[in-house]
Write an enzyme that holds these catalytic residues in place. Sequence first.
Site, short mmCIF file in Angstrom:
data_model
loop_
_atom_site.label_atom_id
_atom_site.label_comp_id
_atom_site.label_asym_id
_atom_site.label_seq_id
_atom_site.Cartn_x
_atom_site.Cartn_y
_atom_site.Cartn_z
N GLY A 504 0.96 -1.25 0.02
CA GLY A 504 -0.05 -0.24 -0.07
C GLY A 504 0.84 1.22 0.03
O GLY A 504 2.14 1.30 0.44
N GLY A 506 0.48 5.44 1.26
CA GLY A 506 -0.58 6.52 1.89
C GLY A 506 0.25 7.74 1.86
O GLY A 506 1.34 7.78 1.23
N GLY A 507 -0.30 8.67 2.72
CA GLY A 507 0.18 10.01 2.48
C GLY A 507 1.44 10.06 3.25
O GLY A 507 2.36 11.01 3.17
N PHE A 508 1.40 9.24 4.18
CA PHE A 508 2.93 9.09 4.94
C PHE A 508 3.82 8.54 4.35
O PHE A 508 5.25 8.78 4.36
CB PHE A 508 2.64 8.33 6.30
CG PHE A 508 3.79 8.18 7.27
CD1 PHE A 508 3.81 9.37 8.01
CD2 PHE A 508 4.38 7.09 7.31
CE1 PHE A 508 4.78 9.33 8.88
CE2 PHE A 508 5.54 7.08 8.39
CZ PHE A 508 5.82 8.27 9.15
N GLY A 509 3.47 7.41 3.38
CA GLY A 509 4.46 6.77 2.78
C GLY A 509 4.26 5.47 2.21
O GLY A 509 3.09 5.12 2.54
N LYS A 510 5.31 4.52 1.85
CA LYS A 510 4.78 3.28 1.65
C LYS A 510 4.78 2.26 2.62
O LYS A 510 5.08 2.61 3.76
CB LYS A 510 5.94 2.81 0.65
CG LYS A 510 5.85 3.43 -0.93
CD LYS A 510 7.10 2.85 -1.77
CE LYS A 510 7.36 3.51 -2.96
NZ LYS A 510 8.18 2.84 -3.97
N VAL A 511 3.53 1.18 2.49
CA VAL A 511 3.68 0.22 3.53
C VAL A 511 4.19 -1.24 2.88
O VAL A 511 3.62 -1.46 1.96
CB VAL A 511 2.15 0.15 3.84
CG1 VAL A 511 2.02 -0.91 4.96
CG2 VAL A 511 1.69 1.39 4.27
N ASP A 621 -10.06 10.92 10.91
CA ASP A 621 -9.77 10.22 9.84
C ASP A 621 -10.58 8.88 9.77
O ASP A 621 -9.73 8.06 8.79
CB ASP A 621 -8.27 10.27 9.61
CG ASP A 621 -8.17 10.14 8.10
OD1 ASP A 621 -9.01 10.62 7.16
OD2 ASP A 621 -6.99 10.04 7.57
#
Length: 837
Positions: A504, A506-511, A621
Amino acid sequence: MTDYWRNIGFFICVLSIFPLVCFCATFVPVDNYLIDCGATASTSVGTRNFIADNNKDLLSTQEDILATTSLKSVTSSSDDLPLYQTARVFTGSSKYTFKIKQKGRHWIRLYFFPSTYEKYNLSAADFTVSTQNHVLFRSLNMQKDPVMKEYSVNVTSDTLVLTFTPSGNSTAFVNAIEVVSVPDDLIVDDGFALDPSVTSSGLVTQALETVWRVNMGGPTLTPINDTLQRTWVPDQSFLLEPNLASNFSNIKGVKYENRGQATENTAPPTVYGTLTQMNSSNDPRSIFNVTWQFDVSPGFQYLVRLHFCDVVSKALNVLIFNAYVDSKLAASSADPSTTSNNALGVPYYRDLVTAVAVSKTLRVGIGPSDLNKDYPNAILNGLEIMKMNNSMGNLIPGAGSVAITSGSSSKKTGMIVGVSVGVVGAVVLAGLFFVLCRKRRRLVQRQSKTWVPLSINDGTTSHTMGSKYSNGTTLSAASNFEYRVPFVAVQEATNNFDESWVIGIGGFGKVYKGELSDGTKVAVKRGNPRSQQGLAEFRTEIEMLSQFRHRHLVSLIGYCDERNEMILIYEYMEKGTLKGHLYGSGLPSLSWKERLEICIGSARGLHYLHTGYAKAVIHRDVKSANILLDENLMAKVADFGLSKTGPEIDQTHVSTAVKGSFGYLDPEYFRRQQLTEKSDVYSFGVVLFEVLCARPVIDPTLPREMVNLAEWALKWQKKGQLEQIIDQTLAGKIRPDSLRKFGETAEKCLADYGVDRPSMGDVLWNLEYALQLQEAVVQGDPEENSTNMIGELSPQVNNFNQDASASVTQFAGSGLDDLSGVSMSRVFSQLVKSEGR
């Protein structure tokens, strides 16, 4: 009579096209000097005519030197190729004097081709070009290809004098010159300062050099395609990661309006009608920035003009995004349709003033806003980067006022000035380098001191987790949850962040999917340094999840902050997100019972956040992408980076900046910036309709009335026809009573005002009841079809058996960590029997 009607028809025809002619009329410059230097006759370039510079009133020079070269040596393929065939060469200081009819801003365009002209090798020419007030150009390190340098100068006198001054024994030259009036409104006086210490007013008086003028997503535009004879280049070569961007064109969708900020003189329709956007394919997991990088000269401020025009959306207020210049926020949650007078296709621009550049590159980026995470997109139509004159009024490095001269000077003086300027420039650059290094060292030190290990044993002892490569203990799921994880252990768990292990973005980074040394699967979220979600969200996530232990909240296993990394390690959720099971991923459809159980589990997790501690915790959120499912489809709420501690006992709300995801955001919170637990309830109501209808909460591809899921579903719910819009895979599989109870619950959650919404506890009761209605038939209860259980269930508790009462008491208590084991089915087994009512 025939002539009469013919004249009348002609008159009507003229009247009908007159407004169109007025609207499309191009700017006609008062001053329009087009000079082909060194030529003996006029030269046509497109629709423009360049005259020879043999007028003595125009040119004053020591030697009248004309030079020519073969067009075969000119590698330019543009329309201005004939201008490079001849050149005017200067061996001493020489001037062009232009009489100015209308004071104000003027283009100065200088054409150079540093090649060999007869006996002159102009590739080694060393000279400066200046006006009465500004040094515009120096020929150091000139490229061997033809080049046009464009400047925008505010002329305040009756004449504009361009002086060409050779350095030492060198020569000066020029192939062509333009001095042309510019519309008064092209450069406004104020911009937006990217740095608080920067003054962004007084732009009208600035001398500007066009460094880059780019047509995002479109072709090269030559002067013949531009009302102000500008050249726009494509953006592909400037993209850092071209695969993250895609082009879009809708030139017919551009609408210049009188009330609009931008006109056709600001940029032509081919700029505003084409754009570069995120290549996200409407995938909400594709949250990233599209970034361009441009070469600039250190030591100067830059005026950066971003051009926007929403020709891609089908409805208003759908496209909301951020723009960045050198990682500074240049436009926050920009909505082109709102900025452009609530209309699509109306162009506008934003002027930004940078601090003094210390790098040789400048980056411009666009990315999704926090308000629009579920339809991530961002656009940029055009870009202009203009160098601003320094404090001495000059546009070349190290040039002081002594370099601006209107007369001849001795070669010796020129050498002394040159050496002095060079020494001063070297000292200044050395000083800047020292300051930068020192700032960077301090930043690194600050970042390394930002985090201290999460402590155990009441803070008396802290431990560091290790791997088989370190001296610490082996990392495993059985280890204490409050340990900090070494970077080497994270690398080992993720196969050195193998891209094929990404599950995945997201806005924070990759998972990444990972596996610990004991075989336990984990999810590793690695912060992206370019992400606008950073330290605050990282800290919040750790602080929140280190306190919570609940069956329906995702557990944090550890974190890593070594090497300036921000990495979070969670338990692995085998089945991914709830959103992935509803639409867009091709996964098998969920049954209605499975969906209800997932909603119930999520509601339990949120209810625990709101009531499990002395002060409520507001998630902020809530959305289907933040509800994760384990191998048994048990739901767990995730992503606490935006979470906020609720109000004090004597307060009703928390005043805070609006954050959340577009489509799920509580409108009351958006309007008043006052956050309560009921903001989570609203977002959860959107999730309920999303679960029922299995479609995105915002879908711009649909007709306007269907774009917003919450508004659309509420209309059908209020008409009592919710079954008309449910997921087709559920058609005929939901009991009417269960659907009605579910719809009533969602409708209550979406009340305009928080005070009218139920608590998460009430929502939980109703969802359990909807599940019970799905699994059993209620008999002998005429009121069942109209009863709204929200707020009515608590009095029924006294009718339950002792076990059920104990369960309810346990559920209501705030001292226990995990309340998910309460069997609500035992409670509702009394409600579905007539004798229990």
